[in-house]
Design an enzyme around this catalytic site. Sequence first.
Site, mmCIF file in Angstrom:
data_model
loop_
_atom_site.group_PDB
_atom_site.id
_atom_site.type_symbol
_atom_site.label_atom_id
_atom_site.label_comp_id
_atom_site.label_asym_id
_atom_site.label_seq_id
_atom_site.Cartn_x
_atom_site.Cartn_y
_atom_site.Cartn_z
ATOM 1 C CD GLN A 1 41.063 -53.793 10.620
ATOM 2 O OE1 GLN A 1 42.360 -53.082 10.545
ATOM 3 N NE2 GLN A 1 40.462 -53.933 9.507
ATOM 4 C CG PHE B 1 33.946 -49.465 7.893
ATOM 5 C CD1 PHE B 1 32.526 -48.969 7.378
ATOM 6 C CD2 PHE B 1 34.978 -48.597 7.449
ATOM 7 C CE1 PHE B 1 32.471 -47.830 6.446
ATOM 8 C CE2 PHE B 1 34.948 -47.858 6.440
ATOM 9 C CZ PHE B 1 33.706 -47.424 5.888
ATOM 10 C CG ASP C 1 26.634 -54.120 15.145
ATOM 11 O OD1 ASP C 1 26.560 -55.149 15.813
ATOM 12 O OD2 ASP C 1 27.679 -53.800 14.555
#
Length: 768
Positions: free
Chosen positions: A463, A466, A580
């Site tokens: 997870q 997004f 990122d």
Amino acid sequence: MNSITLLCFCFTSFFFTSLAVDTISANHTIGDGETIVSSGERFELGFFSPGNSTRRYLGIWYNKISKGKVVWVANREIPITDKSGVLKFDERGALILAIQNGSVIWSSNTSSHAQNPVAQLLDSGNLVVRNENDRRTENFVWQSFEHPGNTFLPGMKVGRLASGLDVIISSWKSNDDPSQGPYTFEIDGKGLELVVRQNSVLKSRSGPWNGVGFSGLPLLKPDPFLSYAFVFNDKEAYLTYDINSSIALTLVFDQDGVLERLAWIDRLNNWIVYSSAPGDNCDNYALCGAYGRCTIGNSPACGCLNRFLPKNQSEWARADWSSGCVRRTPLNCQNGDGFIKYYNIKLPDSKIRAMNKSMTTEECRVKCLNNCSCMAYTNSDIRGNGSGCILWFGDLVDIRQYTEDGQDLYIRMASSEIEKKENNTEEQWSMKSQDESLDLPHFDLTAIAIATSNFSFNNLLGQGGFGPVYKGAFKGGHDIAVKRLSKESRQGLDEFMNEVKCIAKLQHRNLVKLLGYCIEHEEKILIYEYMPNKSLDSYIFDQIRSKLLDWPKRFHIINGVSRGLLYLHQDSRLRIIHRDLKLSNILLDNDMNPKISDFGMARSFGGNETEAITRRVVGTYGYMSPEYAIDGLFSIKSDVFSFGVLVLEIVSGKRNWGFTHPKHELNLLGHVWKLYKEGRSLELIDELKVESCYVPEVLRSIHVGLLCVQHSPEHRPSMSTVVLMLEGNGLLPQPNEPGFFTERKLIEENMKDLSSTNEVTITVLDGR
């Protein structure tokens, strides 16, 4: 907005004695350098010289707050050249500003006059003239709030008032000259929206009021600090706001035509800008022409709405979007048209717009459908289930796409373009033809659901920000990784399409390969090649799995990431800044080859562009460069900083954010810097890698990492230089101290300040 901006004002010169009064009566005068008028805690009125000017003005400024923040100027068009200015009442009861020869250079010029006039500076910053014995709230003969300059104070009303007066905010010409500049901020009473004009030409608009806010002006939304109200009826249409806290907050319309929300921070002893509008190129009026849609994060920003095509393809190829777009299937009103719902957009402008506050949504649809000239409709009030009606006639211009906070709009289309979803009274639309220019396979949602066992929990790989990532397998045994945008995701359609467009045509062994995508109904899905060894952080920061990565494997990964980043910065068709880069976004294939992933926050540049400023900072604490985290400035050098952090984490096996040490409170960068200065860099290597390490490679990697995380971006090497340095070519320069290397508690305090004072700055905490 954007990143936090410290606002360094030119100091304003104030000359007055300590004598202060709270009111001015008919027998009082206020001379330059003699007396000031004080509201008590908040404001003062007196004479001042702005910036580097020697000219004198009568104005109001914040009391007990320095930096020369003036909020109102009386004689902004006629300065005084000496210190002879006097503020007093004339025989008619009007407040006047006169100079030595008796000439009046400013007057309250009221149509009605007070018999026993008193001027009082209220604690709101409003200078009022009233009858001495009449203290009723707002029963004023004259007030400065109805004649503002460049500052929109709490409690002020901007727009058309019931008296017929239009209150407009206007820019200064410069920091030294408060006379009216070319920009105005005003209310368009007919369109019920806020507009910015330059020399009377429309430059930016907010979209109409919808009961909650303005669809194109996220700045003016309810928040914990401010509460806004837009009042409109047959007699008036104005915007006002109040402060919900004791801190000093205000809106200032600067000399470039930007409305900035300012807050005074005592700890910093300065004003900060923590949101502004217009905020970016997509706020420029009609940038993309008729039926064009502007989306920040896309390159180029302009594109046609779905089911529209460029009117002049050759002009669009030259980045001239003024001709706009046309429907790919012409309307045919006689044979039947319909409407397609477009989500989260800034409501458009058109030559003619009509509104009816009493209509239902269905009545609005029928009204538009029965008029072949009506091109679009939506609710005028989005509260509850929506009510009221706005109709657009003529081409729709100045449309902007948002991920959230926009408004839904129904646009007239030929019936053949409409794909209705059955069993739903409200029309919904498949988005399979989201963008035909992507040159990337679009997968059917049903096929993806089958491949992932209907997104089974047993297929869940992880997870991220997004959303969930699932393992899947198409017929024939081809494994895939499926990223599914969740409704709770901090990312949205902008980031989704940005990721698709950024990497659809990129080919490099150190970049994860995008196989296709799916946009269908509410689903937004990316399909990637499957990486069986998951992400790098699951090895580096795990005590058991870290043993699987000896030094040769780690050095191989460092080199692979550096070459992938070099490709993005220099060798791809567009210069791409990832924004990122971190260990969790480095995936590992069967042979432990690294592949850079997650391009949702990436930005692409063309030509000679190398840097930009964003008003929406995204990324992960611990990896963001100082200039990006604080000022919103990003470039290839901000990626280099993130790469340097990544290198030092790989070498040490420790996280930068959250690093602890028993002898100091430095973060990882500070710890490495301390060891380097003391000649003890090898202490960074843990016992598990000592036997496999090649000392020159380890020391060189640490040295390169420190060069990459230097505080100043111009001191950091480019990725082409990094690749050469890692290969052992040439002597390495001495690094300067890193950015963000100070004690952890101080960093956390600074980050807390950034988060709490910038409502639209997005900071993604790394929850590994």
